[in-house]
Design a protein around this motif. Structure first.
Motif, mmCIF file in Angstrom:
data_model
loop_
_atom_site.group_PDB
_atom_site.id
_atom_site.type_symbol
_atom_site.label_atom_id
_atom_site.label_comp_id
_atom_site.label_asym_id
_atom_site.label_seq_id
_atom_site.Cartn_x
_atom_site.Cartn_y
_atom_site.Cartn_z
ATOM 1 N N LEU A 20 7.699 -2.053 -5.639
ATOM 2 C CA LEU A 20 8.248 -0.994 -6.486
ATOM 3 C C LEU A 20 7.665 0.380 -6.162
ATOM 4 C CD1 LEU A 20 9.910 0.067 -8.860
ATOM 5 C CD2 LEU A 20 8.074 -0.721 -10.403
ATOM 6 N N GLU A 21 6.347 0.484 -6.080
ATOM 7 C CA GLU A 21 5.735 1.802 -5.875
ATOM 8 C C GLU A 21 6.112 2.392 -4.515
ATOM 9 O OE1 GLU A 21 4.331 3.511 -8.314
ATOM 10 O OE2 GLU A 21 4.903 1.759 -9.502
ATOM 11 N N ALA A 22 6.162 1.563 -3.505
ATOM 12 C CA ALA A 22 6.562 2.044 -2.179
ATOM 13 C C ALA A 22 8.025 2.463 -2.177
ATOM 14 C CB ALA A 22 6.317 0.965 -1.131
ATOM 15 N N CYS A 23 8.854 1.753 -2.932
ATOM 16 C CA CYS A 23 10.278 2.128 -3.026
ATOM 17 C C CYS A 23 10.426 3.504 -3.684
ATOM 18 C CB CYS A 23 11.046 1.079 -3.818
ATOM 19 S SG CYS A 23 11.187 -0.512 -2.992
ATOM 20 N N LYS A 24 9.630 3.762 -4.700
ATOM 21 C CA LYS A 24 9.639 5.087 -5.327
ATOM 22 C C LYS A 24 9.231 6.149 -4.301
ATOM 23 C CE LYS A 24 8.351 3.450 -9.984
ATOM 24 N NZ LYS A 24 7.273 3.485 -11.019
ATOM 25 N N GLU A 25 8.258 5.818 -3.475
ATOM 26 C CA GLU A 25 7.797 6.750 -2.444
ATOM 27 C C GLU A 25 8.935 7.099 -1.487
ATOM 28 O OE1 GLU A 25 5.089 9.285 -1.475
ATOM 29 O OE2 GLU A 25 4.378 7.645 -2.743
ATOM 30 N N LEU A 26 9.731 6.102 -1.123
ATOM 31 C CA LEU A 26 10.862 6.351 -0.224
ATOM 32 C C LEU A 26 11.864 7.309 -0.861
ATOM 33 C CD1 LEU A 26 12.389 5.849 2.396
ATOM 34 C CD2 LEU A 26 13.288 3.724 1.399
ATOM 35 N N VAL A 27 12.138 7.124 -2.145
ATOM 36 C CA VAL A 27 13.041 8.037 -2.855
ATOM 37 C C VAL A 27 12.503 9.460 -2.810
ATOM 38 C CG1 VAL A 27 13.927 8.674 -5.137
ATOM 39 C CG2 VAL A 27 14.037 6.288 -4.371
ATOM 40 N N ASP A 28 11.219 9.623 -3.101
ATOM 41 C CA ASP A 28 10.608 10.956 -3.113
ATOM 42 C C ASP A 28 10.720 11.628 -1.741
ATOM 43 O OD1 ASP A 28 9.935 10.410 -5.713
ATOM 44 O OD2 ASP A 28 7.808 10.036 -5.307
ATOM 45 N N ILE A 29 10.463 10.871 -0.695
ATOM 46 C CA ILE A 29 10.482 11.429 0.661
ATOM 47 C C ILE A 29 11.893 11.829 1.070
ATOM 48 C CG2 ILE A 29 10.197 10.766 3.094
ATOM 49 C CD1 ILE A 29 7.710 9.116 2.036
ATOM 50 N N ASP A 69 0.854 -1.194 0.000
ATOM 51 C CA ASP A 69 0.000 0.000 0.000
ATOM 52 C C ASP A 69 0.889 1.243 0.000
ATOM 53 O OD1 ASP A 69 -1.614 2.183 0.640
ATOM 54 O OD2 ASP A 69 -2.798 1.086 2.131
ATOM 55 N N ARG A 70 0.859 1.979 -1.108
ATOM 56 C CA ARG A 70 1.751 3.136 -1.234
ATOM 57 C C ARG A 70 1.405 4.239 -0.241
ATOM 58 N NH1 ARG A 70 4.221 5.577 -6.842
ATOM 59 N NH2 ARG A 70 5.457 7.242 -5.910
ATOM 60 N N ASP A 71 0.132 4.414 0.075
ATOM 61 C CA ASP A 71 -0.256 5.432 1.055
ATOM 62 C C ASP A 71 0.291 5.090 2.442
ATOM 63 O OD1 ASP A 71 -1.600 6.941 -0.816
ATOM 64 O OD2 ASP A 71 -3.529 5.961 -0.432
ATOM 65 N N TYR A 72 0.232 3.823 2.786
ATOM 66 C CA TYR A 72 0.797 3.366 4.059
ATOM 67 C C TYR A 72 2.303 3.649 4.071
ATOM 68 C CZ TYR A 72 2.260 0.136 7.760
ATOM 69 O OH TYR A 72 2.830 -0.425 8.891
ATOM 70 N N ALA A 73 2.950 3.325 2.957
ATOM 71 C CA ALA A 73 4.396 3.530 2.857
ATOM 72 C C ALA A 73 4.758 5.004 3.029
ATOM 73 C CB ALA A 73 4.901 3.022 1.508
#
Length: 456
Positions: free
Chosen positions: A147-156, A116-120
């Motif tokens: 993958l999508e959660a990993c992208k979220e980590l990069v953005d943050i 869940d990307r929102d959770y991430a």
């Protein structure tokens, strides 16, 4: 002179403390440190009397000058060479089990939530902010397989301004059904993640100045087939990327690994045999290393992340850091959240001291060595020693402005305290409350929800 003055973004005046070698901490008292608009250190002047500061500013506008008081000093930012971003959700929990049972009971179920990307996003925002608040200006992050959660980590990380290596974890065997990939999906998503992370970075003149770098991340040999390990090694070569994994953390882990890879002579060789052991490799733990494995690490110029806090908590053992240093192997410190209960490198430093004393009181690590491992040592492990780690001219300004007398400080300062004793008290008593300001690439980090401290 005018050109020089115009290029300067900030000048610090006061006490500067950094490692000049593994055996020597330099205390620069009444120092002037000049930072240019690219965030690089361009000049350091030592022993400047207060009345002489203006003349030494060399035409720089005095409005760019930050003057520290007697309870403040600046040190290089800490380098966390091993931390799991998703595990921050249960940081401080679950230290009643050894490694493999701990993974099954706590880690894998919690990491599955990151589909869940929102959770991430919610979790990673807190994890990165907490790491930064503790003075970690550079970190080697493990994410999850998603993958999508990993992208979220990069953005943050980019939003918050930390320097980081970020890895999409790879797991295609010996993993629960709810947290496993195929070889094809693992390689495909890893490639997509690498390209996303590289494109997300602000443009920089060279790779070492990139804020976020993708890092190839097989979780450990147990969780990856030989075919997947080989393809990950090829990806690391293709994109010229660093590599991170776990090595010789626990005796049961070692036995299981060798049953899966009988053609390799030892655990360390498993990675070497698959093209995953070189000068850009970071191996966490290395608690139970044979002599020939340490020699192979040295031969390949690979780095070790010493995670003493985690090794105590999960009852893995005590790594022989003195032997590693005697062999001139690159060693840095890791918090290993959540095997380690704290995202603070100060806590990692303290646990490393305890570990070394428990192993051998006669040759235990001393303050100069511990501080080196937390800063320059970590930079070497990340192959960034020409970019960060101390205050040499030409390096980027990643730093912590420490205040030992901040409100509610855990450190008590007395009349007899010197710069040296205040610094040592910070290392062994201080915490994030003493980290008054944090800088990465010359920019002050603005933490989510944090009050920005003021000083004269």
């Amino acid at each position: 002179m005018h050109t020089f003055a115009a290029s300067i973004s900030k000048v610090f005046y006061g006490t500067l403390i950094h490692s000049v070698s593994i055996n020597e901490i330099e205390y620069i008292k009444q120092g002037l440190l000049f930072i240019n608009s690219q965030g690089k250190i361009v000049k350091v002047v030592k022993n400047v009397a207060q009345e002489d500061v203006e003349s030494v500013l060399d035409g720089v506008d005095s409005g760019k000058l930050v003057t520290l008081n007697d309870d403040q000093f600046i040190i290089p930012g800490f380098v966390d060479t091993h931390i799991h971003a998703p595990q921050y959700t249960f940081c401080g929990n679950g230290h009643d089990l050894p490694l493999l049972e701990w993974l099954d009971t706590y880690t894998f179920p919690r990491e599955s939530k990151f589909a869940d990307r929102d959770y991430a996003r919610k979790l990673y925002t807190k994890a990165v902010a907490r790491s930064l608040r503790n003075g970690t200006t550079s970190a080697c992050w493990f994410a999850t397989i998603h993958l999508e959660a990993c992208k979220e980590l990069v953005d943050i990380i980019l939003q918050q301004g930390q320097r980081a290596y970020v890895g999409k974890v790879n797991m295609n065997q010996n993993s629960p059904d709810f947290l496993v990939e195929t070889t094809e999906s693992s390689v495909r998503d890893t490639r997509a993640f690498i390209e996303y992370a590289q494109a997300a970075n602000p443009s920089s003149e060279d790779a070492s100045s990139a804020l976020v770098t993708p890092i190839v991340t097989p979780r450990f040999a147990i969780s990856c087939t030989s075919d997947l390990l080989t393809q990950l090694g090829q990806l690391a070569t293709e994109y010229d990327l660093p590599i991170q994994s776990h090595l010789c953390e626990n005796m049961n882990e070692i036995g299981f690994t060798m049953s899966l890879f009988p053609d390799s002579v030892n655990y360390t060789s498993v990675y070497a045999d698959h093209g995953l052991l070189n000068e850009r490799t970071i191996m966490a733990h290395c608690v139970h290393m044979k002599e020939e494995e340490l020699d192979l690490m040295k031969e390949k110029n690979a780095g070790i992340s010493h995670c003493a806090n985690s090794n105590f908590n999960l009852k893995s053992g005590m790594a022989d850091v003195r032997k590693m240093l005697n062999k001139d192997i690159k060693v840095g410190l890791g918090t290993d959240v959540a095997g380690g209960y704290s995202p603070s490198i100060l806590e990692a430093l303290r646990a490393s001291r305890t570990c070394s004393v428990a192993r051998d009181m006669e040759s235990s690590l001393v303050v100069a060595e511990l501080f080196y491992l937390a800063t320059v040592g970590g930079a070497r492990v990340m192959e960034l020693e020409k970019t960060i780690g101390n205050f040499e001219v030409g390096k980027e300004f990643d730093a912590i402005l420490v205040n030992t007398a901040v409100e509610n400080s855990p450190v008590d300062v007395f009349d007899h305290d010197s710069v040296e004793t205040k610094f040592e008290k910070y290392l062994f008593v201080g915490d994030d409350r003493n980290n008054e300001k944090i800088y990465v690439q010359g920019k002050e980090v603005r933490l989510p929800g944090a009050q920005v401290a003021s000083h004269k």
